[in-house]
Write a protein that holds these residues in place. Structure first.
Motif, PDB file in Angstrom:
ATOM      1  N   TRP A  43       0.830  -1.210   0.000  1.00 35.98           N
ATOM      2  CA  TRP A  43       0.000   0.000   0.000  1.00 35.98           C
ATOM      3  C   TRP A  43       0.863   1.259   0.000  1.00 35.98           C
ATOM      4  CZ3 TRP A  43      -4.793   0.404  -1.322  1.00 35.98           C
ATOM      5  CH2 TRP A  43      -5.457   1.610  -1.131  1.00 35.98           C
ATOM      6  N   SER A  44       2.021   1.177   0.637  1.00 33.28           N
ATOM      7  CA  SER A  44       2.923   2.334   0.700  1.00 33.28           C
ATOM      8  C   SER A  44       3.736   2.516  -0.565  1.00 33.28           C
ATOM      9  CB  SER A  44       3.881   2.168   1.879  1.00 33.28           C
ATOM     10  OG  SER A  44       3.168   2.079   3.080  1.00 33.28           O
ATOM     11  N   GLY A  45       3.636   1.568  -1.478  1.00 32.84           N
ATOM     12  CA  GLY A  45       4.384   1.666  -2.719  1.00 32.84           C
ATOM     13  C   GLY A  45       5.825   1.184  -2.603  1.00 32.84           C
ATOM     14  N   LEU A  46       6.144   0.490  -1.502  1.00 30.76           N
ATOM     15  CA  LEU A  46       7.483  -0.066  -1.359  1.00 30.76           C
ATOM     16  C   LEU A  46       7.628  -1.287  -2.260  1.00 30.76           C
ATOM     17  CD1 LEU A  46       7.780   0.230   2.506  1.00 30.76           C
ATOM     18  CD2 LEU A  46       9.069   1.537   0.825  1.00 30.76           C
ATOM     19  N   SER A  47       8.833  -1.566  -2.664  1.00 36.28           N
ATOM     20  CA  SER A  47       9.057  -2.677  -3.585  1.00 36.28           C
ATOM     21  C   SER A  47       8.935  -4.019  -2.867  1.00 36.28           C
ATOM     22  CB  SER A  47      10.444  -2.561  -4.221  1.00 36.28           C
ATOM     23  OG  SER A  47      11.437  -2.874  -3.277  1.00 36.28           O
ATOM     24  N   TRP A  48       8.793  -5.059  -3.680  1.00 33.42           N
ATOM     25  CA  TRP A  48       8.747  -6.406  -3.125  1.00 33.42           C
ATOM     26  C   TRP A  48      10.059  -6.738  -2.416  1.00 33.42           C
ATOM     27  CZ3 TRP A  48      11.906 -10.568  -4.174  1.00 33.42           C
ATOM     28  CH2 TRP A  48      11.540 -11.762  -3.543  1.00 33.42           C
ATOM     29  N   LEU A  49      11.156  -6.206  -2.912  1.00 34.70           N
ATOM     30  CA  LEU A  49      12.455  -6.467  -2.292  1.00 34.70           C
ATOM     31  C   LEU A  49      12.469  -6.016  -0.838  1.00 34.70           C
ATOM     32  CD1 LEU A  49      15.390  -7.405  -2.574  1.00 34.70           C
ATOM     33  CD2 LEU A  49      15.959  -5.111  -3.393  1.00 34.70           C
ATOM     34  N   TRP A  50      11.846  -4.900  -0.543  1.00 33.12           N
ATOM     35  CA  TRP A  50      11.773  -4.408   0.833  1.00 33.12           C
ATOM     36  C   TRP A  50      11.074  -5.433   1.715  1.00 33.12           C
ATOM     37  CZ3 TRP A  50       8.380  -3.230   4.717  1.00 33.12           C
ATOM     38  CH2 TRP A  50       8.858  -2.387   5.728  1.00 33.12           C
ATOM     39  N   THR A  51       9.946  -5.943   1.239  1.00 34.35           N
ATOM     40  CA  THR A  51       9.191  -6.954   1.980  1.00 34.35           C
ATOM     41  C   THR A  51      10.024  -8.212   2.169  1.00 34.35           C
ATOM     42  OG1 THR A  51       7.162  -6.092   1.009  1.00 34.35           O
ATOM     43  CG2 THR A  51       7.042  -8.270   1.971  1.00 34.35           C
ATOM     44  N   ALA A  52      10.713  -8.633   1.118  1.00 35.74           N
ATOM     45  CA  ALA A  52      11.529  -9.840   1.190  1.00 35.74           C
ATOM     46  C   ALA A  52      12.667  -9.684   2.194  1.00 35.74           C
ATOM     47  CB  ALA A  52      12.077 -10.178  -0.190  1.00 35.74           C
ATOM     48  N   VAL A  53      13.288  -8.512   2.224  1.00 39.25           N
ATOM     49  CA  VAL A  53      14.386  -8.284   3.171  1.00 39.25           C
ATOM     50  C   VAL A  53      13.878  -8.380   4.602  1.00 39.25           C
ATOM     51  CG1 VAL A  53      16.013  -6.542   4.043  1.00 39.25           C
ATOM     52  CG2 VAL A  53      15.841  -6.981   1.595  1.00 39.25           C
ATOM     53  N   VAL A  54      12.729  -7.777   4.891  1.00 38.11           N
ATOM     54  CA  VAL A  54      12.168  -7.844   6.244  1.00 38.11           C
ATOM     55  C   VAL A  54      11.966  -9.299   6.655  1.00 38.11           C
ATOM     56  CG1 VAL A  54      10.182  -7.316   7.711  1.00 38.11           C
ATOM     57  CG2 VAL A  54      11.043  -5.595   6.118  1.00 38.11           C
ATOM     58  N   MET A  55      11.319 -10.078   5.808  1.00 35.16           N
ATOM     59  CA  MET A  55      10.998 -11.457   6.164  1.00 35.16           C
ATOM     60  C   MET A  55      12.236 -12.352   6.214  1.00 35.16           C
ATOM     61  SD  MET A  55       7.882 -11.687   6.970  1.00 35.16           S
ATOM     62  CE  MET A  55       7.985 -10.068   7.674  1.00 35.16           C
ATOM     63  N   LEU A  56      13.168 -12.139   5.288  1.00 26.51           N
ATOM     64  CA  LEU A  56      14.389 -12.959   5.309  1.00 26.51           C
ATOM     65  C   LEU A  56      15.241 -12.660   6.539  1.00 26.51           C
ATOM     66  CD1 LEU A  56      15.394 -12.956   1.544  1.00 26.51           C
ATOM     67  CD2 LEU A  56      14.589 -14.896   2.899  1.00 26.51           C
ATOM     68  N   VAL A  57      15.371 -11.385   6.891  1.00 25.74           N
ATOM     69  CA  VAL A  57      16.145 -11.046   8.085  1.00 25.74           C
ATOM     70  C   VAL A  57      15.449 -11.587   9.333  1.00 25.74           C
ATOM     71  CG1 VAL A  57      16.939  -9.123   9.541  1.00 25.74           C
ATOM     72  CG2 VAL A  57      17.306  -9.062   7.074  1.00 25.74           C
ATOM     73  N   ALA A  58      14.130 -11.467   9.405  1.00 26.54           N
ATOM     74  CA  ALA A  58      13.395 -11.980  10.564  1.00 26.54           C
ATOM     75  C   ALA A  58      13.544 -13.493  10.681  1.00 26.54           C
ATOM     76  CB  ALA A  58      11.922 -11.599  10.467  1.00 26.54           C
ATOM     77  N   GLY A  59      13.328 -14.205   9.590  1.00 25.33           N
ATOM     78  CA  GLY A  59      13.390 -15.664   9.632  1.00 25.33           C
ATOM     79  C   GLY A  59      14.791 -16.192   9.852  1.00 25.33           C
ATOM     80  N   LEU A  60      15.741 -15.657   9.112  1.00 29.41           N
ATOM     81  CA  LEU A  60      17.121 -16.130   9.273  1.00 29.41           C
ATOM     82  C   LEU A  60      17.711 -15.667  10.609  1.00 29.41           C
ATOM     83  CD1 LEU A  60      18.450 -15.683   5.638  1.00 29.41           C
ATOM     84  CD2 LEU A  60      17.672 -17.783   6.770  1.00 29.41           C
ATOM     85  N   GLY A  61      17.272 -14.524  11.093  1.00 30.41           N
ATOM     86  CA  GLY A  61      17.694 -14.086  12.422  1.00 30.41           C
ATOM     87  C   GLY A  61      17.192 -15.026  13.498  1.00 30.41           C
ATOM     88  N   ALA A  62      15.950 -15.495  13.357  1.00 32.39           N
ATOM     89  CA  ALA A  62      15.410 -16.472  14.300  1.00 32.39           C
ATOM     90  C   ALA A  62      16.175 -17.789  14.213  1.00 32.39           C
ATOM     91  CB  ALA A  62      13.922 -16.702  14.031  1.00 32.39           C
ATOM     92  N   LEU A  63      16.523 -18.182  13.004  1.00 32.24           N
ATOM     93  CA  LEU A  63      17.291 -19.412  12.810  1.00 32.24           C
ATOM     94  C   LEU A  63      18.640 -19.310  13.513  1.00 32.24           C
ATOM     95  CD1 LEU A  63      17.715 -21.468   9.638  1.00 32.24           C
ATOM     96  CD2 LEU A  63      19.731 -20.691  10.820  1.00 32.24           C
ATOM     97  N   VAL A  64      19.365 -18.246  13.256  1.00 30.54           N
ATOM     98  CA  VAL A  64      20.707 -18.099  13.840  1.00 30.54           C
ATOM     99  C   VAL A  64      20.630 -17.981  15.357  1.00 30.54           C
ATOM    100  CG1 VAL A  64      22.700 -16.544  13.988  1.00 30.54           C
ATOM    101  CG2 VAL A  64      21.739 -17.136  11.764  1.00 30.54           C
ATOM    102  N   SER A  65      19.724 -17.149  15.848  1.00 31.98           N
ATOM    103  CA  SER A  65      19.653 -16.965  17.304  1.00 31.98           C
ATOM    104  C   SER A  65      19.221 -18.241  18.008  1.00 31.98           C
ATOM    105  CB  SER A  65      18.718 -15.802  17.654  1.00 31.98           C
ATOM    106  OG  SER A  65      17.401 -16.060  17.222  1.00 31.98           O
TER     107      SER A  65
END
Length: 106
Positions: A43-65
């Motif tokens: 809705w904010s007009g942000l790219s899909w890459l922005w969304t992907a970075v948020v989810m990848l950092v969240a998921g991989l951060g959970a994995l590593v921690s």
């Protein structure tokens, strides 16, 4: 996409990683969080890459921690990362499509 946008996305992903450690928030964040992030980004007009970075950092951060602390659940967190990325991508795509249709009709 600007570098600052990617930094913001990565920071939000790290915040989500930290919040995933709170057991009462785990399921809502894992199931609803990606939908909200994807929808707001679309809705904010942000790219899909922005969304992907948020989810990848969240998921991989959970994995590593979780691996550093418990040395377990690697496969679970990899699957959860892919699942959250798919949910966020679908939400982003649907909202972006709706937003473009609304803008084209206005």
């Amino acid at each position: 996409m600007r570098r600052n946008d990617l930094r913001t996305a990565a920071l939000l992903g790290l915040v989500i990683t930290a919040l995933l450690w709170l057991d009462p928030l785990f399921l809502p964040l894992a199931l609803l969080g990606p939908l909200v992030v994807g929808a707001v980004a679309g809705w904010s007009g942000l790219s899909w890459l922005w969304t992907a970075v948020v989810m990848l950092v969240a998921g991989l951060g959970a994995l590593v921690s979780d691996y550093v602390i418990n040395q377990e659940d690697v496969t679970f967190h990899l699957g959860l990362t892919v699942f959250m990325l798919v949910l966020a991508s679908v939400a982003w795509w649907l909202v972006t499509r709706r937003r473009r249709a609304r803008l084209a009709g206005a």
